[in-house]
Design a protein around this motif. Structure first.
Motif, PDB file in Angstrom:
ATOM      1  N   ILE A  58       0.844  -1.277   0.054  1.00 27.41           N
ATOM      2  CA  ILE A  58      -0.001  -0.035   0.005  1.00 27.41           C
ATOM      3  C   ILE A  58       0.801   1.364   0.039  1.00 27.41           C
ATOM      4  N   GLN A  59       1.740   1.255   0.991  1.00 23.79           N
ATOM      5  CA  GLN A  59       2.802   2.404   0.936  1.00 23.79           C
ATOM      6  C   GLN A  59       3.674   2.679  -0.350  1.00 23.79           C
ATOM      7  N   THR A  60       3.869   1.437  -0.928  1.00 20.90           N
ATOM      8  CA  THR A  60       4.776   1.610  -2.288  1.00 20.90           C
ATOM      9  C   THR A  60       3.818   2.480  -3.296  1.00 20.90           C
ATOM     10  N   LYS A  61       2.704   1.676  -3.293  1.00 19.08           N
ATOM     11  CA  LYS A  61       1.481   2.271  -4.654  1.00 19.08           C
ATOM     12  C   LYS A  61       1.644   3.679  -4.359  1.00 19.08           C
ATOM     13  N   LEU A  62       1.073   4.158  -3.050  1.00 24.44           N
ATOM     14  CA  LEU A  62       0.922   5.577  -2.505  1.00 24.44           C
ATOM     15  C   LEU A  62       1.914   6.355  -2.932  1.00 24.44           C
ATOM     16  N   TYR A 114       1.345  10.273  -3.489  1.00 23.20           N
ATOM     17  CA  TYR A 114       0.432  10.420  -2.360  1.00 23.20           C
ATOM     18  C   TYR A 114       1.104  10.406  -0.931  1.00 23.20           C
ATOM     19  N   TYR A 115       2.332   9.665  -1.025  1.00 26.07           N
ATOM     20  CA  TYR A 115       3.029   9.299   0.329  1.00 26.07           C
ATOM     21  C   TYR A 115       4.445   9.639   0.161  1.00 26.07           C
ATOM     22  N   ASP A 116       5.047  10.254   1.186  1.00 29.44           N
ATOM     23  CA  ASP A 116       6.570  10.589   1.035  1.00 29.44           C
ATOM     24  C   ASP A 116       7.300   9.789   2.276  1.00 29.44           C
ATOM     25  N   GLY A 117       6.641   9.161   3.058  1.00 32.17           N
ATOM     26  CA  GLY A 117       7.178   8.577   3.930  1.00 32.17           C
ATOM     27  C   GLY A 117       8.286   7.268   3.812  1.00 32.17           C
ATOM     28  N   GLU A 118       8.528   6.519   4.850  1.00 33.40           N
ATOM     29  CA  GLU A 118       9.321   5.504   4.762  1.00 33.40           C
ATOM     30  C   GLU A 118       8.398   4.210   4.476  1.00 33.40           C
ATOM     31  N   ILE A 119       8.967   3.350   3.669  1.00 29.54           N
ATOM     32  CA  ILE A 119       8.232   2.033   3.263  1.00 29.54           C
ATOM     33  C   ILE A 119       8.570   1.138   4.117  1.00 29.54           C
ATOM     34  N   ASP A 120       8.159   0.873   5.167  1.00 28.12           N
ATOM     35  CA  ASP A 120       8.358   0.108   6.337  1.00 28.12           C
ATOM     36  C   ASP A 120       7.215  -0.974   6.926  1.00 28.12           C
ATOM     37  N   GLY A 121       6.299  -0.834   6.160  1.00 28.19           N
ATOM     38  CA  GLY A 121       5.288  -2.025   6.470  1.00 28.19           C
ATOM     39  C   GLY A 121       4.459  -1.775   7.760  1.00 28.19           C
ATOM     40  N   ILE A 122       4.556  -0.454   8.170  1.00 28.85           N
ATOM     41  CA  ILE A 122       3.976  -0.020   9.394  1.00 28.85           C
ATOM     42  C   ILE A 122       2.874   1.146   8.932  1.00 28.85           C
ATOM     43  N   PHE A 123       1.736   0.654   9.409  1.00 30.72           N
ATOM     44  CA  PHE A 123       0.531   1.776   9.079  1.00 30.72           C
ATOM     45  C   PHE A 123       0.350   2.802   9.974  1.00 30.72           C
ATOM     46  N   GLY A 124       1.092   4.018   9.807  1.00 31.09           N
ATOM     47  CA  GLY A 124       1.164   4.801  10.921  1.00 31.09           C
ATOM     48  C   GLY A 124       0.455   6.064  10.467  1.00 31.09           C
ATOM     49  N   SER A 125       0.580   7.160  11.192  1.00 34.52           N
ATOM     50  CA  SER A 125      -0.429   8.205  10.861  1.00 34.52           C
ATOM     51  C   SER A 125       0.008   9.066   9.510  1.00 34.52           C
ATOM     52  N   ALA A 126       1.206   8.888   8.971  1.00 37.21           N
ATOM     53  CA  ALA A 126       1.427   9.505   7.682  1.00 37.21           C
ATOM     54  C   ALA A 126       0.879   8.613   6.564  1.00 37.21           C
TER      55      ALA A 126
END
Length: 225
Positions: A46-50, A55-67
């Motif tokens: 999900i993070q990778t696609k975003l 849509y997302y500039d955070g870390e691809i870490d597999g943790i669904f955080g606030s970012a």
């Protein structure tokens, strides 16, 4: 008393079975939903696609955080989805991901055919049949191209990719010919000659699209590399 005990036992058995079914349904729904606090490979995807779609500039870490939750809400707002920051079946579909709820390959194929036909109908309604197939082929060519998402849904829902996603044409009734054209494209037909872009020169406002190398013209559309 014996009959009463049998009736009570039968009633308890029914309640037990109903409870098991309810638990299974709840667990199934939970399994297909990711929200803040979730972790794992699906969250990483999900993070990778975003991130790939801006849509997302955070870390691809597999943790669904606030970012990640904020990125999901941003994606949902831009794609006409319920904005809750939760990745459920509708958001998964928009991301081009399986819902994981036991859908078969044939169901997935059917969903891809319907989505492809909707875009073809919305973007090429009134165009020659070969032009409709070509629009479908462009979408499939993007799926195979490294610069685009690798699923039909991912390509279709990529922000700004198709006018019909902005002006609401995607929700209009689908022409029968669009379903046939979508199936032909899925079967490998490509009248576009390998194009990954197309546009109508009468309505195009982007100077960039005119810079794309022309492959061929079908109807009102120019198909480009």
């Amino acid at each position: 008393m014996g009959e009463k005990r049998k009736w009570q036992a039968a009633s308890l058995a029914v309640v037990f079975v109903v409870n098991i079914l309810l638990i299974s349904l709840i667990q199934g729904a939970q399994a297909a939903t990711w929200r803040q606090g979730s972790t794992g490979e699906t969250v990483r995807t999900i993070q990778t696609k975003l991130q790939r779609w801006g849509y997302y500039d955070g870390e691809i870490d597999g943790i669904f955080g606030s970012a990640t939750a904020e990125a999901v809400r941003y994606f949902q707002r831009k794609n006409g989805l319920a904005v809750d920051g939760v990745v459920g079946p509708a958001t998964l579909k928009a991301l081009g991901m399986s819902t994981g709820s036991g859908s078969s390959g044939s169901t997935s194929q059917s969903g891809s055919l319907d989505l492809l036909a909707r875009v073809i109908s919305a973007e090429a309604r009134g165009e020659p049949y070969s032009g409709q197939v070509a629009v479908g082929a462009v979408i499939l060519n993007r799926v195979e191209h490294p610069s685009f998402p690798n699923t039909i849904a991912g390509v279709v829902y990529q922000p700004g990719a198709f006018t019909c996603m902005v002006d609401g044409q995607i929700d209009q009734p689908v022409a029968e010919s669009a379903y046939r054209a979508a199936q032909e494209a899925l079967n490998g037909a490509d009248p576009s000659g390998g194009a990954i872009y197309y546009f109508n020169p009468s309505t195009a406002t982007s100077s960039w699209i005119w810079s794309r190398p022309l492959i061929k013209v079908i109807g009102k559309h120019r198909f480009c590399a």
